[in-house]
Enzyme design. Structure first.
Site, PDB file in Angstrom:
ATOM      1  N   LYS B  39      -4.253  -4.787  32.990  1.00 16.32           N
ATOM      2  CA  LYS B  39      -5.096  -5.885  33.477  1.00 16.32           C
ATOM      3  C   LYS B  39      -5.382  -6.895  32.355  1.00 16.32           C
ATOM      4  O   LYS B  39      -5.192  -8.097  32.526  1.00 16.32           O
ATOM      5  CB  LYS B  39      -6.410  -5.301  34.020  1.00 16.32           C
ATOM      6  CG  LYS B  39      -7.261  -6.299  34.783  1.00 16.32           C
ATOM      7  CD  LYS B  39      -8.668  -5.760  35.068  1.00 16.32           C
ATOM      8  CE  LYS B  39      -8.677  -4.647  36.091  1.00 16.32           C
ATOM      9  NZ  LYS B  39      -8.922  -5.140  37.472  1.00 16.32           N
ATOM     10  N   GLY B 118      -8.424   2.023  41.787  1.00 16.84           N
ATOM     11  CA  GLY B 118      -9.642   2.649  42.288  1.00 16.84           C
ATOM     12  C   GLY B 118     -10.105   3.833  41.479  1.00 16.84           C
ATOM     13  O   GLY B 118     -11.072   4.495  41.826  1.00 16.84           O
ATOM     14  N   MET B 120     -10.920   3.881  38.097  1.00 16.75           N
ATOM     15  CA  MET B 120     -11.870   3.632  37.030  1.00 16.75           C
ATOM     16  C   MET B 120     -13.061   2.841  37.556  1.00 16.75           C
ATOM     17  O   MET B 120     -12.941   2.057  38.491  1.00 16.75           O
ATOM     18  CB  MET B 120     -11.178   2.844  35.911  1.00 16.75           C
ATOM     19  CG  MET B 120      -9.857   3.452  35.473  1.00 16.75           C
ATOM     20  SD  MET B 120     -10.051   5.130  34.841  1.00 16.75           S
ATOM     21  CE  MET B 120     -11.105   4.798  33.475  1.00 16.75           C
ATOM     22  N   ARG B 353      -0.395  -7.978  38.516  1.00 19.36           N
ATOM     23  CA  ARG B 353       0.309  -6.809  38.000  1.00 19.36           C
ATOM     24  C   ARG B 353       1.549  -6.607  38.852  1.00 19.36           C
ATOM     25  O   ARG B 353       1.636  -7.149  39.954  1.00 19.36           O
ATOM     26  CB  ARG B 353      -0.588  -5.578  38.030  1.00 19.36           C
ATOM     27  CG  ARG B 353      -1.031  -5.223  39.425  1.00 19.36           C
ATOM     28  CD  ARG B 353      -1.985  -4.041  39.423  1.00 19.36           C
ATOM     29  NE  ARG B 353      -2.515  -3.842  40.770  1.00 19.36           N
ATOM     30  CZ  ARG B 353      -3.512  -3.005  41.057  1.00 19.36           C
ATOM     31  NH1 ARG B 353      -4.093  -2.307  40.089  1.00 19.36           N
ATOM     32  NH2 ARG B 353      -3.917  -2.866  42.288  1.00 19.36           N
ATOM     33  N   ARG B 577      23.691  29.977  47.839  1.00 14.82           N
ATOM     34  CA  ARG B 577      23.057  31.295  47.729  1.00 14.82           C
ATOM     35  C   ARG B 577      23.609  32.174  48.835  1.00 14.82           C
ATOM     36  O   ARG B 577      23.407  31.878  50.004  1.00 14.82           O
ATOM     37  CB  ARG B 577      21.535  31.166  47.878  1.00 14.82           C
ATOM     38  CG  ARG B 577      20.843  30.608  46.654  1.00 14.82           C
ATOM     39  CD  ARG B 577      19.456  30.115  47.005  1.00 14.82           C
ATOM     40  NE  ARG B 577      19.593  28.892  47.785  1.00 14.82           N
ATOM     41  CZ  ARG B 577      19.104  27.711  47.410  1.00 14.82           C
ATOM     42  NH1 ARG B 577      18.422  27.609  46.309  1.00 14.82           N
ATOM     43  NH2 ARG B 577      19.289  26.655  48.149  1.00 14.82           N
ATOM     44  N   ARG B 633      27.188  31.560  44.392  1.00 19.08           N
ATOM     45  CA  ARG B 633      26.496  32.556  43.581  1.00 19.08           C
ATOM     46  C   ARG B 633      26.552  33.902  44.286  1.00 19.08           C
ATOM     47  O   ARG B 633      26.172  34.016  45.448  1.00 19.08           O
ATOM     48  CB  ARG B 633      25.041  32.161  43.370  1.00 19.08           C
ATOM     49  CG  ARG B 633      24.300  33.185  42.522  1.00 19.08           C
ATOM     50  CD  ARG B 633      22.882  32.782  42.242  1.00 19.08           C
ATOM     51  NE  ARG B 633      22.037  32.903  43.423  1.00 19.08           N
ATOM     52  CZ  ARG B 633      20.759  32.563  43.455  1.00 19.08           C
ATOM     53  NH1 ARG B 633      20.185  32.054  42.384  1.00 19.08           N
ATOM     54  NH2 ARG B 633      20.064  32.694  44.561  1.00 19.08           N
ATOM     55  N   GLU B 762      20.118  31.592  33.001  1.00 22.36           N
ATOM     56  CA  GLU B 762      18.744  31.616  33.512  1.00 22.36           C
ATOM     57  C   GLU B 762      17.900  32.653  32.789  1.00 22.36           C
ATOM     58  O   GLU B 762      16.694  32.749  32.992  1.00 22.36           O
ATOM     59  CB  GLU B 762      18.739  31.876  35.023  1.00 22.36           C
ATOM     60  CG  GLU B 762      19.522  33.111  35.428  1.00 22.36           C
ATOM     61  CD  GLU B 762      19.685  33.246  36.950  1.00 22.36           C
ATOM     62  OE1 GLU B 762      18.832  32.765  37.688  1.00 22.36           O
ATOM     63  OE2 GLU B 762      20.686  33.874  37.367  1.00 22.36           O
ATOM     64  N   SER B 781      25.911  27.229  34.627  1.00 27.56           N
ATOM     65  CA  SER B 781      25.000  26.440  35.449  1.00 27.56           C
ATOM     66  C   SER B 781      23.591  26.889  35.086  1.00 27.56           C
ATOM     67  O   SER B 781      23.251  28.055  35.267  1.00 27.56           O
ATOM     68  CB  SER B 781      25.291  26.667  36.927  1.00 27.56           C
ATOM     69  OG  SER B 781      24.365  25.938  37.696  1.00 27.56           O
ATOM     70  N   GLY B 783      20.082  27.794  35.494  1.00 29.64           N
ATOM     71  CA  GLY B 783      19.141  28.107  36.564  1.00 29.64           C
ATOM     72  C   GLY B 783      17.760  27.939  35.971  1.00 29.64           C
ATOM     73  O   GLY B 783      17.147  28.891  35.508  1.00 29.64           O
ATOM     74  N   THR B 784      17.274  26.703  35.977  1.00 31.17           N
ATOM     75  CA  THR B 784      16.055  26.432  35.224  1.00 31.17           C
ATOM     76  C   THR B 784      14.795  26.938  35.917  1.00 31.17           C
ATOM     77  O   THR B 784      13.740  26.954  35.304  1.00 31.17           O
ATOM     78  CB  THR B 784      15.923  24.928  34.910  1.00 31.17           C
ATOM     79  OG1 THR B 784      16.171  24.193  36.103  1.00 31.17           O
ATOM     80  CG2 THR B 784      16.926  24.528  33.848  1.00 31.17           C
ATOM     81  N   ASN B 785      14.891  27.372  37.185  1.00 29.47           N
ATOM     82  CA  ASN B 785      13.705  27.991  37.790  1.00 29.47           C
ATOM     83  C   ASN B 785      13.389  29.289  37.056  1.00 29.47           C
ATOM     84  O   ASN B 785      12.295  29.468  36.523  1.00 29.47           O
ATOM     85  CB  ASN B 785      13.941  28.318  39.270  1.00 29.47           C
ATOM     86  CG  ASN B 785      14.163  27.073  40.104  1.00 29.47           C
ATOM     87  OD1 ASN B 785      13.968  25.961  39.631  1.00 29.47           O
ATOM     88  ND2 ASN B 785      14.574  27.260  41.339  1.00 29.47           N
ATOM     89  N   ASP B 786      14.362  30.197  37.029  1.00 32.72           N
ATOM     90  CA  ASP B 786      14.134  31.469  36.358  1.00 32.72           C
ATOM     91  C   ASP B 786      14.000  31.274  34.852  1.00 32.72           C
ATOM     92  O   ASP B 786      13.203  31.937  34.198  1.00 32.72           O
ATOM     93  CB  ASP B 786      15.276  32.448  36.664  1.00 32.72           C
ATOM     94  CG  ASP B 786      15.032  33.172  37.986  1.00 32.72           C
ATOM     95  OD1 ASP B 786      14.074  32.783  38.684  1.00 32.72           O
ATOM     96  OD2 ASP B 786      15.767  34.111  38.309  1.00 32.72           O
ATOM     97  N   CYS B 848      21.291  23.901  38.296  1.00 28.57           N
ATOM     98  CA  CYS B 848      21.076  24.069  39.727  1.00 28.57           C
ATOM     99  C   CYS B 848      19.657  24.514  40.042  1.00 28.57           C
ATOM    100  O   CYS B 848      19.374  24.938  41.140  1.00 28.57           O
ATOM    101  CB  CYS B 848      22.094  25.041  40.316  1.00 28.57           C
ATOM    102  SG  CYS B 848      21.979  26.700  39.643  1.00 28.57           S
ATOM    103  N   TYR B 868      27.049  17.902  35.347  1.00 32.95           N
ATOM    104  CA  TYR B 868      26.498  17.568  36.658  1.00 32.95           C
ATOM    105  C   TYR B 868      25.102  18.148  36.828  1.00 32.95           C
ATOM    106  O   TYR B 868      24.703  19.054  36.093  1.00 32.95           O
ATOM    107  CB  TYR B 868      27.402  18.063  37.789  1.00 32.95           C
ATOM    108  CG  TYR B 868      27.460  19.567  37.941  1.00 32.95           C
ATOM    109  CD1 TYR B 868      26.505  20.259  38.692  1.00 32.95           C
ATOM    110  CD2 TYR B 868      28.462  20.304  37.319  1.00 32.95           C
ATOM    111  CE1 TYR B 868      26.558  21.633  38.812  1.00 32.95           C
ATOM    112  CE2 TYR B 868      28.522  21.679  37.443  1.00 32.95           C
ATOM    113  CZ  TYR B 868      27.565  22.341  38.191  1.00 32.95           C
ATOM    114  OH  TYR B 868      27.604  23.696  38.305  1.00 32.95           O
TER     115      TYR B 868
END
Lengths: 893, 893
Positions: B39, B118, B120, B353, B577, B633, B762, B781, B783-786, B848, B868
């Site tokens: 602002k 809204g 602040m 803005r 899967r 997999r 993973e 590949s 497996g970034t969840n695990d 993945c 990828y």
């Protein structure tokens, strides 16, 4: 195609495929154990230093390796090389393979770089054929001997090389014996033995589908392959795994001219140690059998005589043997384990190797040899397997208590220690019952490599035949497991699961005690007392302390444990788990009240009740460890561990608390986690319930102030567990520091508190972002138990479904929870150290996982530059020695 | 002490504490958003380019940062600097703070570098005192206006600065109104309003404990501090967290000369977008209110008129505003969101803005602006928030289905999309029920920042007052959440949990549908259809594809999903899967039979039944993805997931199988694990039950052969999950390769199978020893969840007990399961890539985990050189754009 074959030949020709030893030519020496195996290397060495060794040659371990690389196929060119080596051997001995007049007979034995007693298969008398047996009889003039040797070969060859069952032969033997009306093997005549040979050959043809080979070269090449095969049997793999033997190429094959200890009463065979392997005493120690082959001693089939009695039998030979003993000890500068045979009054050495020994013997030998200037202190320290020191700290039976129990039998004191247990009559049974939590004694006529697993699981081993160098004895000593061997009074019926002693029957449910130091077998449980450590032990520990760079602390949760560990040389506590303190008596009530509280206020109320207990515990521990650091880990386990999970338990808790059972149940359900290992625990508890941390830090601070006022030098270090994010430690550290200040003010304490605050590095992320975490930590302590769990994604509680497979299939060489995985977990430890010291050069770094007491892991810790290791009290001497060994090895490199 | 103070002064004096703008002097510009907030920077910029902006000054974000660094204390010297800046402002305006004749009134507004609508707090009319109000009345000749402004100040100041409750004032106001017999605020006379002021001051004194400050400087300094405080309120933190706003210093404070839109009917105020923020159409778009202050529009208290109607009211001003619009768009090269006030016929700009926009608008704007050469293609691509593209793929209601349902009301089409749900009348309720799995519409009179959480959890938002720029509308559009605002027909009774429309009551259990594109509110569920993508969308995707280096694949387990993802531009499947394939119909029976089998033979029998199903599934997927890679997999979850855990279920299974229920129960117990996440799953299953792998590889191989025979270009890649040890992959790879060969032989298939075999990375250890694993892998590949679970030691299923605390306390800036943790997990990914490519330069590497569809994570993946990313079908366009943005940003760097 021609070119490819040519190339292949060229390639394989480069490799030396045999190494001979003998009076004409010797190609190897003792330094070549990796290549020639221990046995082969030492046979060459003994030949070189002029000892009487029957000549022979070694097919090196590289050939075994090549065998497996090529999909279990004999390496190209090996058979030709073997024939060539046999020709050389014929030159050496003047004998001829398969000769009708002076046949060359050889033994074929395995021999890896590391001794694996009884693990690998052996063929004796190889070279005997229908022709050669005639030559043998002519040569020795002993028809009975010739046929006996031949029937042994057919039996052994069929058994070991062709995979036949021993029983098929045994039955025929029994038939001939009964036909001839004799009971003992030795009573059978030459004619009878010839008949046995004929029957054996028929059995062989029936089972194998072809005749017993009459070409000695064929016998030899098939035997060599059998030795290679024996390297990867289940029992061999299992032995290597249990004994942590890794990195070997395979086994070598030793082909050696036969000498015979069974040609008559001027013949014999024996095994001996140049000093007592049990106590370390400098006394020639061994056993021998007259008119027997070497295997008879080791296999424990006949009970041999002490070597000292040899004097009476043949003083000349005995003195010659003593001379050999001295030569060997001088040459090798270490206690040797030897095998020898006397053939018609001539002594032949068949093996020498470094003798296995008990921890007590290792300590005494090392100190004695330094005193007699055979070795220096560093060599002495390196020679003691650090892990074995635990044995010295093990309990033994009290004399008083022994008098109270009934002595049932006495066997040989095969491996020291004291064990009490119920009886298991098979290895499988021992494994099963031990895994169910039972203390079992494995009771066997004799043990064999198939029993390895059961022996490992038993608290002690008891055999009715076999001597001090029998399979059971050697293996048990290696492990420091209590063993009584050759207790001849025992009549064991394994199928019926009972043993009869003096006409009385003892079953699976009977409780016996065995004393591995005396050979006593007793009825019932016997009281044990703590071991007394020798002055040699103190000497070794002193030397170790002078050599090591790392400090050694202990993991202890009580003043008693702390005191004992201090006696074992612990230089502080590396891990005090505070959760154990919440379980005793009233404490668990207050703890549960805290967990069930619905408001912060109520939680604080319950915590206020816990505080004094915890403070007094700390005063006790700080006092026991005065002057030494004590790392206190704040509450770590998830809260549900403090509540009962069953309905009855919950009802009881509810009644005690005066609340509805449904509320307890609800809270338990609320706290339930799918993966508690990855759940709401460690510092995550302190983030969500800061009042728990405040209570614990209050207790620590008040304890320090109380100690300081009594002039006790309390030195706690506060360890915040399970940190994975810098901000966790930053916020909790601030809260802890703030609490200390508040308490000091409240207590009007003017001195310096000086309480470092650090964290466990047990979450992989903590190691990865160690640079950040170290900025707000005074110390790191690697919690390698959890770190290993998370790095592998293995839950220690759940791995039994696949870990045994992994070890068996060689996917894992070792259980990573016992010895640190250097490639994976170790790399995180390295990164943690490097990162941590980068931003905080003063950072103190230790380890408090169970690896802290494992020698290989201790060496790793030294290598990455840790300041200390912390382990269980009994492991402290092990860690001290291992730390010294790591320092020494580093200097050698 | 004196020296310390002097030093401190010296240090703080270096810092510039205010930046002014006005006709005499302007110190900032639009590039200084980090310092002056959006602002403040833009007010300075607008002043510089000659637009009519009331003069003022900005206290920079560094002061807010300093405020928190010094433990929530006003930075030394700031008050003096503020007084100095006020003096400058008095010079600019010719007015005097607190003057009885020409008082200077200012607004105090927050303004961070990133817009937080809204969030602040703001104070208006600051500077009014008992004296100044007289000056104001004199100046304007409008007594009513003076007292109205004063009562607004006391109210706002008490509320925002002193933390009083709005109601305390509201009650007094109501009392005065009823005393004077009026209903509307506007009906109250000057006298009445004066009375309100008097009452307000009394309330103030009672609640605060001191008088309402009569010193304008005191009003100002207290207000500045209140703005600083508002930066760290729960709602502000929560907004930043939800909107992923990190790395800010704090808020700036803008002090600006007041202009009044509420001085009469020649006054007004409005907000507008330079183009349509919903569709992107190039049409001036906004709303205004006559005789009102700016907050009235934004707060949604009165329903404003479209800006196009301004023409009728004051054509001159309207044209002036259109000119300003053109100037701003040209100057900023982007669509602007502006606020303006007309004071007695003079236009004043209060804010500009970059305008928030829907994804559809963002796409259209970007393409339009490239076509009109305002920006280039790279700028166009960077301007579209990649994550927002999901909105375009969301379903909308079918026209046909809409005709069938009852239309209840019509509101403003505040945020496009289509949502059907039951009604929640409070944010808390919405959160609770949404977390329990219910689809809820949040129904509110108007929303406020306190409702953020509930809005986030609801499938759609419906309000009865407020316009297109109301809180609900702005926030919902930002998220791409369906919102209908200002549906005036709704009479909401939140306490009674019901809404009345046309006299009919609808409760929590009623199901309504709202169309955010039309503003319709309908009774019951309405059929929806798939969205149609604009040609502009195709253009953007085409540009993105030209720019990106990484491929984008999708995670899909069925031919349908695969086909859809292909339509969204997926270039293959990164994760199929296979376990999902075991649940349908008869398959689960065969699967259970397999798990309950007691021998390998029985297991193989059951597996043989599963094979054809699996093969046919693969044929379907390979066909849908012909010509593109499909990563399959192998079975990953622990076996117990396929068995029922309750007694009834077990009994049923037993009955179907014709076995005893106890056997099922026993097997379930046997398979129970304490930490299934770390248990017997992934490749560990294949090691212990190789026959499962054999069956799956058989199905894949047979499917490939079947496809190839139909000339379908099937390109599967076999992915072995959960590898942590090289030997796991080595052994299983050999088994898989062997199986393929066997099947090819059996099927007499002569062509090339060409099926790469790789693994998921993973397990942390896999990343650490990637060098070793890559030697036996064709691809990795991540497996970034695990990997995230294990690196943090967090179980996704269990983190709710502490993760909210972590985000709130700032221990974590973001949920690491949504956006990849670059320091920890990211470091492992880097190590995995580096190590893997070191020993296998041809290694193909992808991701993945769910991070594959998160723009920030995609940027990270680009940075570490992945080949990828793979994500859910709806995220494919997002990933394509994010990958392009990462390429572009890399070049800018």
């Amino acid at each position: 195609m021609a070119t490819a074959t040519a190339k292949k030949k060229k390639r394989t020709n480069k490799v030396k495929m045999t190494y001979c030893w003998g009076s004409l030519k010797t190609e190897g020496d003792a330094t070549q154990k990796q290549l020639l195996g221990g046995k082969g290397a030492n046979l060459a060495e003994m030949t070189s230093i002029g000892l009487p060794v029957p000549s022979g040659f070694t097919i090196p371990t590289t050939m075994c390796e090549a065998y497996y690389k090529e999909g279990s196929k004999m390496p190209a060119g090996l058979n030709d090389a073997t024939i060539k080596a046999i020709k050389q051997l014929e030159k050496e001995t003047g004998k001829k393979f398969g000769s009708k007049t002076d046949p060359l007979l050889v033994s074929v034995r395995s021999g890896a770089a590391v001794s694996m007693p009884g693990m690998m298969d052996t063929v004796l008398n190889l070279g005997l054929t229908d022709d050669a047996v005639q030559g043998m009889i002519e040569l020795t003039g002993n028809e009975r001997f010739g046929w006996d040797a031949y029937r042994r070969l057919i039996n052994m060859f069929g058994d070991v090389v062709m995979g036949m069952e021993h029983e098929s032969f045994e039955k025929e033997f029994e038939k001939v014996k009964s036909k001839h009306g004799v009971k003992l093997d030795t009573e059978l005549s030459a004619k009878g033995l010839k008949e046995v040979c004929d029957r054996y050959k028929k059995v062989y043809r029936r089972k194998v589908g072809s005749d017993f080979p009459q070409d000695p070269i064929k016998q030899l090449t098939l035997s060599v392959e059998a030795v290679f095969r024996s390297w990867n049997t289940h029992r061999a793999k299992s032995y290597r795994q249990i004994n942590d033997i890794t990195g070997l190429r395979g086994t070598a094959v030793n082909v050696q001219t036969m000498v015979f200890g069974n040609m008559g009463t001027d013949c014999g065979t024996g095994v001996a140690f140049t000093r007592n392997p049990s106590t370390g005493e400098d006394k020639f120690f061994g056993e021998f059998l007259i008119d027997a082959q070497g295997e008879d001693v080791v296999a424990g089939i006949r009970t041999p005589k002490p070597v000292s009695e040899m004097k009476k039998w043949n003083n000349r030979i005995f003195n010659e043997l003593l001379k050999v003993k001295k030569t060997l000890e001088k040459h090798y500068s270490d206690m040797q384990d030897i095998e020898f045979t006397i053939e018609k009054g001539k002594l032949w050495m068949l093996q020498t190797r470094t003798g296995k020994r008990t921890a007590a013997a290792a300590v005494k030998l090392a100190v004695d040899m330094v005193r007699s200037r055979m070795i220096n202190k560093d060599e002495a320290l390196l020679r003691i397997p650090a892990g074995d020191l635990v044995q010295l700290l093990l309990p033994s039976f009290t004399a008083k208590s022994k008098h109270k129990v009934k002595m049932l039998a006495r066997g040989l004191p095969a491996s020291p220690g004291a064990a009490t247990g119920t009886l298991a009559f098979s290895a499988d049974d021992a494994v099963k019952r031990a895994e169910a939590g039972e203390n079992v004694l494995l009771v066997r006529k004799e043990t064999s490599p198939e029993d390895i697993d059961g022996m490992h699981h038993a608290v002690g081993i008891l055999t009715s035949t076999g001597g001090m160098t029998s399979h059971a004895a050697v293996v048990a000593r290696g492990w420091g497991k209590c063993c009584v061997a050759g207790a001849a009074a025992l009549h064991i019926d394994a199928a019926a699961k009972r043993v009869t002693i003096d006409g009385k029957k003892y079953t699976e449910k009977s409780v016996l005690s065995i004393d591995g130091g005396t050979g006593e077998v007793m009825l019932g449980a016997v009281e044990r007392h703590e071991p007394k450590l020798s002055s040699d032990f103190d000497t070794i520990m002193k030397w170790a302390d002078q050599r090591r760079r790392m400090n050694v602390r202990t993991n202890a949760d009580s003043p008693t444990d702390a005191k004992r560990a201090r006696e074992f040389g612990a230089e502080g506590i590396g891990l005090t788990r505070t959760e154990h303190m919440f379980f005793e008596g009233d404490r668990i009530l207050a703890m549960r009240r805290m967990i069930l509280a619905e408001t912060k206020g109520k939680r604080e109320e319950a915590l206020a009740r816990l505080m004094p207990y915890q403070r007094d515990d700390f005063i006790g521990i700080f006092t026991a460890m005065k002057g030494l650091p004590v790392t206190v880990r704040l509450l770590d386990p998830p809260l549900h561990e403090f509540l009962p999970h069953d309905h009855a338990g919950q009802k009881e808790v509810a009644a005690t608390m005066g609340i509805k059972p449904s509320r307890v149940k609800h809270r338990v359900e609320q706290l339930h986690e799918f993966n508690p290992m990855l759940g709401h625990r460690g510092c995550r508890l302190a983030v969500t319930y800061p009042e728990i941390l405040v209570m614990q830090v209050t207790a620590i601070t008040e304890a320090v102030i109380a100690c300081k006022r009594k002039r006790i030098d309390a030195r706690p270090e506060i360890m915040i567990p399970l940190v994975g994010i810098e901000e966790e430690l930053e916020q909790l550290r601030a809260l802890a520091a703030n609490t200390m200040m508040t308490i000091a003010k409240k207590e009007r304490f003017k001195g310096k508190l000086n309480i470092p605050i650090g964290t466990m590095i047990e979450i992989p992320r903590a190691a990865l972002v160690a640079e950040q975490i170290a900025e707000v930590a005074d110390f790191f302590s690697f919690g390698t138990n959890d770190l290993t769990q998370l790095t592998y994604g293995f839950s220690r509680d759940d791995i039994n479904s696949f870990l045994p497979h992994y070890l068996e299939d060689g996917i894992l060489e070792r259980d990573p929870f016992q010895t640190i995985d250097r490639d994976g977990v170790g790399r995180l430890v390295e990164m943690g150290c490097e990162g941590g010291r980068k931003t905080n050069p003063k950072l103190k770094i230790g380890i408090c996982g169970e690896h802290g007491g494992d020698p290989s892991s201790v060496e790793f810790c030294h290598g990455v530059g840790l300041d200390y290791v912390s382990c269980s009290p009994f492991r402290v001497p092990t860690a001290r020695l291992a730390a010294a060994q790591a320092s020494i090895k580093e200097n050698i490199k």
